[in-house]
Write an enzyme that holds these catalytic residues in place. Structure first.
Site, PDB file in Angstrom:
ATOM      1  N   ASP A   1      -7.817  -7.647   1.223  1.00 23.02           N
ATOM      2  CA  ASP A   1      -6.756  -7.904   2.255  1.00 23.02           C
ATOM      3  C   ASP A   1      -7.547  -7.192   3.572  1.00 23.02           C
ATOM      4  O   ASP A   1      -8.187  -6.334   3.638  1.00 23.02           O
ATOM      5  CB  ASP A   1      -5.628  -7.038   2.010  1.00 23.02           C
ATOM      6  CG  ASP A   1      -5.821  -5.488   2.307  1.00 23.02           C
ATOM      7  OD1 ASP A   1      -5.294  -5.134   3.464  1.00 23.02           O
ATOM      8  OD2 ASP A   1      -6.336  -4.646   1.592  1.00 23.02           O
TER       9      ASP A   1
ATOM     10  N   CYS B   1      -6.073 -27.644  13.086  1.00 27.65           N
ATOM     11  CA  CYS B   1      -7.173 -28.729  13.091  1.00 27.65           C
ATOM     12  C   CYS B   1      -6.778 -29.947  12.749  1.00 27.65           C
ATOM     13  O   CYS B   1      -7.493 -31.006  13.595  1.00 27.65           O
ATOM     14  CB  CYS B   1      -8.143 -28.176  12.110  1.00 27.65           C
ATOM     15  SG  CYS B   1      -8.915 -26.564  12.730  1.00 27.65           S
TER      16      CYS B   1
ATOM     17  N   CYS C   1     -12.257 -28.166   9.136  1.00 30.88           N
ATOM     18  CA  CYS C   1     -11.099 -27.504   8.551  1.00 30.88           C
ATOM     19  C   CYS C   1      -9.846 -28.386   8.230  1.00 30.88           C
ATOM     20  O   CYS C   1      -9.759 -29.522   8.868  1.00 30.88           O
ATOM     21  CB  CYS C   1     -10.505 -26.377   9.439  1.00 30.88           C
ATOM     22  SG  CYS C   1      -9.318 -25.166   8.948  1.00 30.88           S
TER      23      CYS C   1
ATOM     24  N   ASP D   1       0.948  -0.962   0.160  1.00 34.60           N
ATOM     25  CA  ASP D   1       0.159  -0.179  -0.081  1.00 34.60           C
ATOM     26  C   ASP D   1       0.924   1.123  -0.003  1.00 34.60           C
ATOM     27  O   ASP D   1       1.961   1.052   0.293  1.00 34.60           O
ATOM     28  CB  ASP D   1      -1.057   0.069   1.173  1.00 34.60           C
ATOM     29  CG  ASP D   1      -0.194  -0.197   2.586  1.00 34.60           C
ATOM     30  OD1 ASP D   1       1.017   0.305   2.615  1.00 34.60           O
ATOM     31  OD2 ASP D   1      -1.056  -0.195   3.353  1.00 34.60           O
TER      32      ASP D   1
ATOM     33  N   CYS E   1      -6.716 -27.355   8.121  1.00 39.15           N
ATOM     34  CA  CYS E   1      -5.415 -26.714   8.326  1.00 39.15           C
ATOM     35  C   CYS E   1      -4.622 -27.493   9.391  1.00 39.15           C
ATOM     36  O   CYS E   1      -5.006 -28.356  10.014  1.00 39.15           O
ATOM     37  CB  CYS E   1      -5.450 -25.154   8.826  1.00 39.15           C
ATOM     38  SG  CYS E   1      -6.082 -25.251  10.788  1.00 39.15           S
TER      39      CYS E   1
ATOM     40  N   HIS F   1      -5.143 -21.119  11.307  1.00 39.88           N
ATOM     41  CA  HIS F   1      -6.348 -21.583  11.152  1.00 39.88           C
ATOM     42  C   HIS F   1      -7.138 -20.480  10.547  1.00 39.88           C
ATOM     43  O   HIS F   1      -7.737 -20.620   9.324  1.00 39.88           O
ATOM     44  CB  HIS F   1      -6.934 -22.030  12.370  1.00 39.88           C
ATOM     45  CG  HIS F   1      -8.305 -22.311  12.103  1.00 39.88           C
ATOM     46  ND1 HIS F   1      -8.914 -23.364  11.699  1.00 39.88           N
ATOM     47  CD2 HIS F   1      -9.616 -21.282  12.595  1.00 39.88           C
ATOM     48  CE1 HIS F   1     -10.616 -23.183  11.621  1.00 39.88           C
ATOM     49  NE2 HIS F   1     -10.548 -21.822  12.451  1.00 39.88           N
TER      50      HIS F   1
END
Length: 378
Positions: free
Chosen positions: A268, A311, A306, A94, A308, A337
């Site tokens: 974002d 998890c 999930c 940015d 991930c 996560h």
């Protein structure tokens, strides 16, 4: 050809949402996409390898913070931001404008630029459109943003109008200052507060400048979500179809879906990582605060749906213990996560667009995740 090229793959017949590919010097991005925020050349608690594992295609870093520390010249000396942080996929930086206006209590805005005090040590600095581009050129991200003024909410009409035209003049100066057009794409930013005529005027004037991509700024700054969606309804469909559209600072699951339906390609937000460090996670049934006592003997994963790392390997009870014991691993696991949750959500959104069923997906998502019961308030 320039640094980037947007390829529109499909428009959802049910919703009008866009499925696309954004070609950049460091790889192709499948859109719509969520970009994890790595403010100071790092996504807090995570390694680049972990970001790749959860499906991150592009990350965002912050010009203001890197200018303050360690300085853009050091990053340039290191070989640029990609090499400095060991990330070989696309990066967006940015302009630093939001931070100048939100972090600096003492600032003076003129036509030339902004004089402000550092939030770190109080030292005095000046950033003009030309200086912002100089910093971003040194950092070397694939996509860089024009320097703009991010208005507060609420903001009176006359100030919003004057600010809008200053932002347009600053955008022209940014384009003139930007020389590295083959390796870095400079995006213009649509402003105008919460006023329809100003937003439409901003789009008209920015399109004349022919940026390779456009961002919608000045939203998610405290206004109610229905107002944000209304501004998007006024604005996004006016932007060129052959260029990427980026909604800045938005990252709650419901807002991602609403933005995609309105034609946004890129998002974002610090939300998923920030709430993760406080022990709050997204789950398939709504928000879960894993620090709470009710999870002390809960041996299920954070989210049973999930995939991930957290998890697959750890329980709510264990992660709660980590937070209560102030162990860093707790924040790492919840961050992994939350980011995977949003990136997987966007994977499902892309699939739903491909199958012309995004509105059905949204309805199922909101019902299942308890959105209508207020479980997505943070």
């Amino acid at each position: 050809m320039g640094a980037i090229r947007y390829e529109l793959i499909k428009t959802c017949k049910q919703s009008g949402a866009r499925l696309g590919r954004l070609h950049t010097p460091h790889g192709v991005i499948e859109t719509p996409i969520f970009m994890p925020v790595g403010t100071q050349a790092t996504v807090k608690t995570m390694t680049p390898e972990e970001l790749k594992e959860i499906g991150a295609q592009i990350i965002l870093s912050n010009t203001y913070h890197l200018y303050m520390r360690p300085g853009e010249k050091l990053v340039e000396k290191a070989g640029g931001l990609h090499k400095f942080m060991n990330w070989d996929r696309p990066i967006l930086t940015d302009s630093g404008g939001f931070q100048v206006f939100s972090l600096s209590k003492l600032r003076d805005i003129t036509e030339e630029g902004v004089t402000f005090r550092s939030h770190i040590d109080g030292s005095k600095h000046f950033i003009s459109p030309e200086k912002a581009i100089e910093i971003e050129n040194a950092l070397g991200a694939d996509i860089i943003m024009a320097f703009d003024e991010c208005l507060p909410y609420p903001c009176d009409y006359d100030y919003a109008k004057n600010s809008l035209y200053r932002t347009i003049r600053w955008a022209e100066r940014c384009l003139k200052a930007h020389k590295n057009t083959e390796k870095q794409a400079l995006f213009g930013i649509i402003q105008g507060g919460m006023y329809r005529d100003l937003r439409e005027e901003s789009v008209r004037e920015m399109i004349k400048l022919d940026f390779p991509g456009y961002a919608v700024g000045g939203l998610s700054i405290g206004e109610p979500k229905d107002i944000m969606y209304e501004v998007l309804d006024w604005t996004v469909h006016l932007l060129p179809e052959n260029k990427p559209r980026y909604l800045m600072g938005v990252g709650s699951p419901d807002a991602l879906l609403e933005g995609v339906i309105r034609g946004v390609d890129m998002f974002d937000c610090v939300l998923p990582t920030r709430i993760a460090r406080n022990g709050t996670v997204f789950t398939s049934k709504g928000k879960l605060v894993v620090r709470n006592a009710e999870y002390a003997e809960d041996f299920r994963p954070l989210d049973e749906e999930c995939d991930c790392y957290a998890c697959r390997n750890y329980t709510r009870a264990y992660i709660r213990h980590l937070f209560k014991a102030k162990e860093i691993l707790g924040a790492r696991l919840t961050t992994i996560h939350n980011l995977r949750f949003l990136l997987r959500l966007m994977e499902n959104v892309r699939q739903a667009i491909m199958e012309d069923r995004l509105l059905d997906f949204k309805e199922e998502f909101f019902e299942k995740y308890g959105y209508n019961e207020g479980k997505w308030t943070f």
